[in-house]
Scaffold this motif. Structure first.
Motif, PDB file in Angstrom:
ATOM      1  N   ASP A 181      16.632 -14.267  -5.752  1.00 23.32           N
ATOM      2  CA  ASP A 181      17.448 -13.551  -4.779  1.00 23.32           C
ATOM      3  C   ASP A 181      17.126 -14.120  -3.405  1.00 23.32           C
ATOM      4  N   LYS A 182      18.086 -14.804  -2.799  1.00 30.56           N
ATOM      5  CA  LYS A 182      17.892 -15.463  -1.512  1.00 30.56           C
ATOM      6  C   LYS A 182      18.540 -14.683  -0.369  1.00 30.56           C
ATOM      7  N   GLY A 183      18.735 -13.395  -0.558  1.00 26.55           N
ATOM      8  CA  GLY A 183      19.337 -12.562   0.490  1.00 26.55           C
ATOM      9  C   GLY A 183      20.830 -12.430   0.302  1.00 26.55           C
ATOM     10  N   ASP A 184      21.595 -13.348   0.910  1.00 24.16           N
ATOM     11  CA  ASP A 184      23.055 -13.262   0.805  1.00 24.16           C
ATOM     12  C   ASP A 184      23.614 -14.045  -0.393  1.00 24.16           C
ATOM     13  N   TYR A 185      22.724 -14.658  -1.188  1.00 27.64           N
ATOM     14  CA  TYR A 185      23.158 -15.333  -2.404  1.00 27.64           C
ATOM     15  C   TYR A 185      22.026 -15.353  -3.427  1.00 27.64           C
ATOM     16  N   PHE A 186      22.396 -15.590  -4.696  1.00 22.83           N
ATOM     17  CA  PHE A 186      21.428 -15.809  -5.766  1.00 22.83           C
ATOM     18  C   PHE A 186      21.384 -17.306  -6.038  1.00 22.83           C
ATOM     19  N   GLU A 187      20.213 -17.785  -6.410  1.00 28.05           N
ATOM     20  CA  GLU A 187      20.085 -19.170  -6.856  1.00 28.05           C
ATOM     21  C   GLU A 187      19.683 -19.140  -8.320  1.00 28.05           C
ATOM     22  N   LEU A 188      20.504 -19.760  -9.161  1.00 29.88           N
ATOM     23  CA  LEU A 188      20.230 -19.841 -10.581  1.00 29.88           C
ATOM     24  C   LEU A 188      19.788 -21.277 -10.881  1.00 29.88           C
ATOM     25  N   GLN A 189      18.601 -21.417 -11.466  1.00 29.96           N
ATOM     26  CA  GLN A 189      18.074 -22.729 -11.839  1.00 29.96           C
ATOM     27  C   GLN A 189      17.995 -22.776 -13.360  1.00 29.96           C
ATOM     28  N   ALA A 190      18.715 -23.713 -13.964  1.00 29.74           N
ATOM     29  CA  ALA A 190      18.770 -23.837 -15.416  1.00 29.74           C
ATOM     30  C   ALA A 190      18.145 -25.167 -15.833  1.00 29.74           C
ATOM     31  N   ASP A 191      17.182 -25.102 -16.748  1.00 29.50           N
ATOM     32  CA  ASP A 191      16.526 -26.301 -17.266  1.00 29.50           C
ATOM     33  C   ASP A 191      17.394 -26.938 -18.346  1.00 29.50           C
ATOM     34  N   LEU A 192      17.898 -28.131 -18.069  1.00 33.00           N
ATOM     35  CA  LEU A 192      18.730 -28.868 -19.024  1.00 33.00           C
ATOM     36  C   LEU A 192      18.285 -30.336 -19.076  1.00 33.00           C
ATOM     37  N   ASP A 246      30.882 -13.954  -5.231  1.00 41.22           N
ATOM     38  CA  ASP A 246      32.081 -14.600  -4.701  1.00 41.22           C
ATOM     39  C   ASP A 246      32.300 -15.877  -5.508  1.00 41.22           C
ATOM     40  N   THR A 247      33.043 -15.781  -6.598  1.00 47.36           N
ATOM     41  CA  THR A 247      33.181 -16.894  -7.538  1.00 47.36           C
ATOM     42  C   THR A 247      33.912 -18.101  -6.942  1.00 47.36           C
ATOM     43  N   ASN A 248      34.675 -17.906  -5.880  1.00 43.93           N
ATOM     44  CA  ASN A 248      35.372 -19.025  -5.233  1.00 43.93           C
ATOM     45  C   ASN A 248      34.426 -19.884  -4.396  1.00 43.93           C
ATOM     46  N   SER A 249      33.215 -19.399  -4.145  1.00 43.67           N
ATOM     47  CA  SER A 249      32.269 -20.125  -3.289  1.00 43.67           C
ATOM     48  C   SER A 249      31.023 -20.602  -4.022  1.00 43.67           C
ATOM     49  N   ILE A 250      31.048 -20.610  -5.349  1.00 50.26           N
ATOM     50  CA  ILE A 250      29.893 -21.067  -6.129  1.00 50.26           C
ATOM     51  C   ILE A 250      29.755 -22.580  -5.996  1.00 50.26           C
ATOM     52  N   ASN A 251      28.530 -23.037  -5.757  1.00 50.12           N
ATOM     53  CA  ASN A 251      28.231 -24.474  -5.686  1.00 50.12           C
ATOM     54  C   ASN A 251      27.249 -24.820  -6.787  1.00 50.12           C
ATOM     55  N   ALA A 252      27.384 -26.035  -7.358  1.00 57.23           N
ATOM     56  CA  ALA A 252      26.483 -26.477  -8.422  1.00 57.23           C
ATOM     57  C   ALA A 252      26.000 -27.889  -8.130  1.00 57.23           C
ATOM     58  N   GLU A 253      24.726 -28.135  -8.457  1.00 57.40           N
ATOM     59  CA  GLU A 253      24.131 -29.461  -8.302  1.00 57.40           C
ATOM     60  C   GLU A 253      23.185 -29.695  -9.474  1.00 57.40           C
ATOM     61  N   TYR A 254      23.210 -30.904 -10.029  1.00 53.30           N
ATOM     62  CA  TYR A 254      22.347 -31.260 -11.154  1.00 53.30           C
ATOM     63  C   TYR A 254      21.476 -32.436 -10.740  1.00 53.30           C
ATOM     64  N   LYS A 255      20.151 -32.229 -10.823  1.00 52.15           N
ATOM     65  CA  LYS A 255      19.218 -33.284 -10.418  1.00 52.15           C
ATOM     66  C   LYS A 255      17.930 -33.147 -11.219  1.00 52.15           C
ATOM     67  N   ASP A 256      17.450 -34.268 -11.769  1.00 52.30           N
ATOM     68  CA  ASP A 256      16.183 -34.325 -12.495  1.00 52.30           C
ATOM     69  C   ASP A 256      16.077 -33.294 -13.618  1.00 52.30           C
ATOM     70  N   GLY A 257      17.180 -33.078 -14.351  1.00 50.73           N
ATOM     71  CA  GLY A 257      17.158 -32.180 -15.501  1.00 50.73           C
ATOM     72  C   GLY A 257      17.289 -30.710 -15.176  1.00 50.73           C
ATOM     73  N   VAL A 258      17.529 -30.380 -13.898  1.00 49.81           N
ATOM     74  CA  VAL A 258      17.663 -28.976 -13.494  1.00 49.81           C
ATOM     75  C   VAL A 258      19.024 -28.777 -12.826  1.00 49.81           C
ATOM     76  N   LEU A 259      19.774 -27.800 -13.353  1.00 49.66           N
ATOM     77  CA  LEU A 259      21.056 -27.423 -12.779  1.00 49.66           C
ATOM     78  C   LEU A 259      20.807 -26.272 -11.808  1.00 49.66           C
ATOM     79  N   ASN A 260      21.213 -26.431 -10.542  1.00 48.84           N
ATOM     80  CA  ASN A 260      21.067 -25.384  -9.524  1.00 48.84           C
ATOM     81  C   ASN A 260      22.445 -24.865  -9.150  1.00 48.84           C
ATOM     82  N   LEU A 261      22.605 -23.554  -9.241  1.00 50.13           N
ATOM     83  CA  LEU A 261      23.845 -22.919  -8.818  1.00 50.13           C
ATOM     84  C   LEU A 261      23.551 -21.966  -7.667  1.00 50.13           C
ATOM     85  N   LYS A 262      24.352 -22.055  -6.626  1.00 55.19           N
ATOM     86  CA  LYS A 262      24.273 -21.115  -5.510  1.00 55.19           C
ATOM     87  C   LYS A 262      25.401 -20.114  -5.719  1.00 55.19           C
TER      88      LYS A 262
END
Length: 140
Positions: free
Chosen positions: A42-53, A107-123
């Motif tokens: 929980d980052k305050g105004d957003y959640f950060e989801l980190q998925a190990d892939l 706010d599903t219209n503002s979700i961002n995703a980045e994949y780096k070093d085997g970890v998927l990060n979603l804001k």
């Protein structure tokens, strides 16, 4: 490997506590699919989801939204074949994961995703909450 009897008590530890918290908070639907580990911050105004892939390429990962659920899927297929003289060596490797999360308050219209070093990060930006309209009315 022995499976525990349905009558045995499951040991409840801190890991189970966080798994249950995550399931109740995000409404996980992935029980019938292979799963992967996630951390949710929980980052305050957003959640950060980190998925190990680990082992997946960016092209093998799919993120979709259907209704109030965000689903992360990853599928990997690999095949190698080696032939020498009379011997043939062939291997196949296949892996598939899927997991869903309730994003009704995101706010599903503002979700961002980045994949780096085997970890998927979603804001996952939170929806702005409507001011609390609860109050007491004095009876006269």
């Amino acid at each position: 490997m022995l499976r525990p009897s349905i009558f045995q008590r499951e040991q409840y530890n801190l890991s189970n506590y966080f798994d249950e918290f995550q399931k109740s908070f995000f409404g996980e639907l992935g029980g019938m699919f292979n799963s992967f580990k996630t951390d949710i911050l929980d980052k305050g105004d957003y959640f950060e989801l980190q998925a190990d892939l680990p082992g997946f390429s960016k092209e093998e990962i799919e993120i979709g939204i259907q209704g109030d659920y965000l689903t992360i899927s990853a599928e990997h297929k690999e095949e190698s074949k080696e032939e020498k003289d009379n011997y043939i060596h062939q291997e196949r490797r296949y892996g598939s994961y899927q997991r869903s999360f309730n994003v009704a308050n995101i706010d599903t219209n503002s979700i961002n995703a980045e994949y780096k070093d085997g970890v998927l990060n979603l804001k996952l930006p939170k929806l702005e909450q409507i001011a609390d309209n609860n109050r007491k009315i004095e009876v006269k």
